[in-house]
Design a protein around this motif. Structure first.
Motif, short mmCIF file in Angstrom:
data_model
loop_
_atom_site.label_atom_id
_atom_site.label_comp_id
_atom_site.label_asym_id
_atom_site.label_seq_id
_atom_site.Cartn_x
_atom_site.Cartn_y
_atom_site.Cartn_z
N ARG A 1 -9.71 2.66 -10.40
CA ARG A 1 -10.65 1.71 -9.82
C ARG A 1 -10.74 0.45 -10.69
O ARG A 1 -10.69 -0.66 -10.21
N LYS A 2 -10.82 0.67 -12.02
CA LYS A 2 -10.93 -0.47 -12.93
C LYS A 2 -9.66 -1.32 -12.95
O LYS A 2 -9.69 -2.48 -13.33
N ALA A 3 -8.56 -0.73 -12.54
CA ALA A 3 -7.30 -1.49 -12.47
C ALA A 3 -7.15 -2.13 -11.10
O ALA A 3 -6.17 -2.82 -10.84
N GLY A 4 -8.12 -1.91 -10.21
CA GLY A 4 -8.05 -2.50 -8.88
C GLY A 4 -7.01 -1.85 -7.98
O GLY A 4 -6.56 -2.44 -7.01
N ARG B 1 0.84 -1.19 0.00
CA ARG B 1 0.00 0.00 0.00
C ARG B 1 0.87 1.25 0.00
O ARG B 1 1.90 1.28 0.68
N GLU C 1 -10.18 5.06 -13.80
CA GLU C 1 -9.14 4.22 -14.38
C GLU C 1 -8.44 3.42 -13.27
O GLU C 1 -8.19 2.22 -13.40
N ILE D 1 -5.01 6.39 -1.27
CA ILE D 1 -4.35 5.18 -0.81
C ILE D 1 -4.50 4.16 -1.94
O ILE D 1 -5.63 3.92 -2.40
N LEU E 1 -7.19 1.58 -6.69
CA LEU E 1 -7.67 2.62 -5.77
C LEU E 1 -8.35 2.03 -4.54
O LEU E 1 -9.27 1.24 -4.65
N LEU E 2 -7.88 2.41 -3.37
CA LEU E 2 -8.55 1.99 -2.13
C LEU E 2 -9.41 3.12 -1.57
O LEU E 2 -10.53 2.92 -1.16
N THR E 3 -8.83 4.30 -1.53
CA THR E 3 -9.62 5.45 -1.06
C THR E 3 -8.92 6.73 -1.50
O THR E 3 -7.73 6.72 -1.84
N GLU F 1 -3.28 0.30 -3.73
CA GLU F 1 -2.67 -1.02 -3.57
C GLU F 1 -1.93 -1.29 -4.88
O GLU F 1 -2.55 -1.37 -5.94
#
Lengths: 119, 426
Positions: free
Chosen positions: A35-38, A2, A33, A81, A40-42, A83
């Motif tokens: 989010r779709k790549a997994g 993280r 973008e 944040i 983004l956490l926040t 990952e």
């Protein structure tokens, strides 16, 4: 791993009122973008330091100071944040972000301590 | 930038882009293996060109264009060979058609391509092992070495599994069709199963003495996040994501310094990851908004959320958990759900309620060697003050354990029941 991705403040962000809708939409596309790549956490944006306070520590003494604070480059205007697999991936994603400020600006990436760092 | 920096940068870009590259190429060439090769070719081209030309502004698009040129070359060559006796003019027309088709394919949403690649990797013609391996390789972008490490197996085994899976897909011509209607729902179920399998492999390692292989949990969470990003109207995708985010929030708390498992009520809740709990609750709310509150994953997530919301173990809303298990038992009837339901009822309504629900389960053949059954029984009996029986149950559970940390934990619980009747150890 993280990471915290820190958008540094500038004179513009310190003087800014509410963020403009167009800027928010632009950032929204980048966040999509991520989010779709997994990745983004926040994420959140901070109000200018004029609305902030500081508590200084010296031994048992606590001194509260009201904002605004000088040295805008040292201030934080917002953060994500993420990952990511490693710092290189974080750097690559940051490069894809549009300049978050009207003028020159800086984004800093800092790894967050993980359980495995203490193993 | 020095060449080594450029190389690292190219490899990082490629890692970020490869799933989407392979997804787009798979649609063009309808062959996952070939798509992967074409993507690799594009990487090689980038490694050769970027050190002198610099990293392009949109490296993803650049890689896609390079791979597409390769795809077109291959298609043309294949056509030429196929029809070398036919009229030249006709060959050229065919070639142009292929190019047009590829251009049209590229204009479509890349998210759909990626979703379809996930459907392909999790295709029911493949064995569960093959689905897991292919998903980790193609979607999560793990190397063969990384997959081998995670599953405590050798690289040749993983490589062979991947080769065989691609061959199986190729032989089953229908594997590349985007699923629709009911078929889509069935295929999505398989995708969710694969992601949950990967998560559980990490969460409760069944082999070895290492209770948590957190990297696999992280990969499963990332896959779940990707899936909800590209399939934002699927309630069960959010249900699954909610479930694994909340379960993962306890990773730091569920193993003690000695490597032994720590049960939920005894965990230090300050170690729970509130960011993940928050994300889990958000995903659960989304699943419910989409009308999926009764989905199998959403129900399990709702149960996990009851724990996640409780600030102390005593604050746990066991009545709600018991009623969620009642519902879950109707949605996915299984002996394991029955057992968990018995545990929830014992917590909500007392150990007698638990023992009553447990009794019929003990007769079930499928649960005969299922460790959680004697472990739960031991717990109910212990709470009932029936220590001798509790001890026997904990010992029976310990004998079923394949995990040293877990076995020690159960033996410790047995010992806490007081002196045993004489036992002979073999």
């Amino acid at each position: 791993m993280r990471v915290m991705v820190i958008v540094k403040a500038t004179q513009d962000s310190e003087n800014m009122g509410k963020p403009k809708a167009a800027d928010l939409a632009e950032m929204g596309r980048f966040n999509d973008e991520l989010r779709k790549a997994g990745v983004l956490l926040t994420a959140d944006g901070l109000k200018p330091s004029s609305t902030g306070k500081r508590v200084a520590f010296d031994g048992a003494k606590r001194t509260v100071t009201d904002g605004p604070f000088a040295e805008s480059r040292e201030l934080v205007a917002g953060f994500w944040i993420w990952e990511v697999k490693d710092m290189a991936e974080a750097v690559e994603w940051v490069k894809r972000c549009l300049n978050p400020m009207p003028g020159p600006s800086e984004i800093e990436i800092r790894p967050i301590w993980e359980m495995s760092d203490f193993a | 930038m020095a060449d080594t920096d450029i190389h690292r940068s190219v490899e990082t870009v490629f890692r970020i882009e490869q799933a989407r590259l392979i997804a787009g190429l798979t649609r063009m060439v309808r062959d996952v293996g070939l798509a992967e090769e074409l993507a690799q070719d594009a990487l090689v081209t980038a490694l050769a060109e970027w050190p002198s030309s610099g990293v392009p502004d949109n490296p993803g698009a650049w890689l896609m264009a390079a791979a597409r040129r390769r795809a077109i070359d291959r298609l043309r060559r294949a056509k030429m060979q196929e029809r070398k006796h036919a009229e030249i003019g006709r060959d050229l027309d065919e070639g142009r058609d292929a190019v047009d088709q590829i251009d049209a394919a590229l204009d479509d949403d890349i998210g759909d391509d990626l979703l379809n690649l996930i459907f392909i990797a999790c295709h029911p013609v493949l064995s569960p092992d093959a689905r897991v391996t292919l998903t980790l390789r193609l979607i999560a972008g793990l190397s063969i070495a990384e997959i081998a490490r995670a599953f405590l197996t050798t690289e040749p085994t993983v490589a062979q599994r991947i080769t065989r899976a691609k061959k199986t897909l190729q032989e089953s011509g229908a594997a590349y069709e985007a699923p629709r209607g009911e078929e889509r729902a069935r295929r999505l179920t398989s995708v969710l199963e694969v992601i949950y399998l990967i998560f559980n492999e990490g969460y409760a390692a069944t082999a070895g003495d290492d209770l948590i292989r957190a990297d696999l949990c992280t990969e499963a969470q990332r896959l779940g996040r990707i899936l909800t990003g590209i399939a934002p109207h699927e309630p069960e995708a959010f249900g699954l994501l909610a479930l694994i985010e909340i379960q993962a929030s306890r990773l730091k708390a569920r193993v003690g310094p000695d490597g032994a498992a720590i049960t939920l009520p005894e965990q230090n809740r300050a170690l729970w990851d509130q960011l993940l709990i928050g994300r889990g609750l958000e995903a659960l709310a989304r699943a419910e908004t989409l009308g999926g509150a009764d989905g199998a994953y959403a129900l399990q997530a709702a149960i996990a959320a009851c724990h996640g919301r409780a600030r102390t173990a005593a604050d746990t809303d066991w009545r709600r958990i018991a009623s969620l298990y009642d519902r879950l038992q109707e949605v996915i009837p299984s002996a394991v759900v029955d057992l968990n339901r018995a545990v929830a009822h014992s917590m909500a309504f007392g150990h007698e309620a638990g023992l009553a629900l447990l009794a019929p389960l003990e007769q079930q053949e499928i649960l005969r060697d299922y460790l959680p059954l004697p472990a739960a029984k031991g717990d109910f009996l212990y709470r009932a003050g029936r220590y001798a029986e509790a001890r026997a149950a904990f010992e029976a559970a310990a004998a079923l354990s394949r995990n040293a940390a877990e076995r020690n934990f159960l033996l410790k619980r047995a010992a806490a029941c007081g002196p045993a009747r004489p036992v002979t150890l073999e």
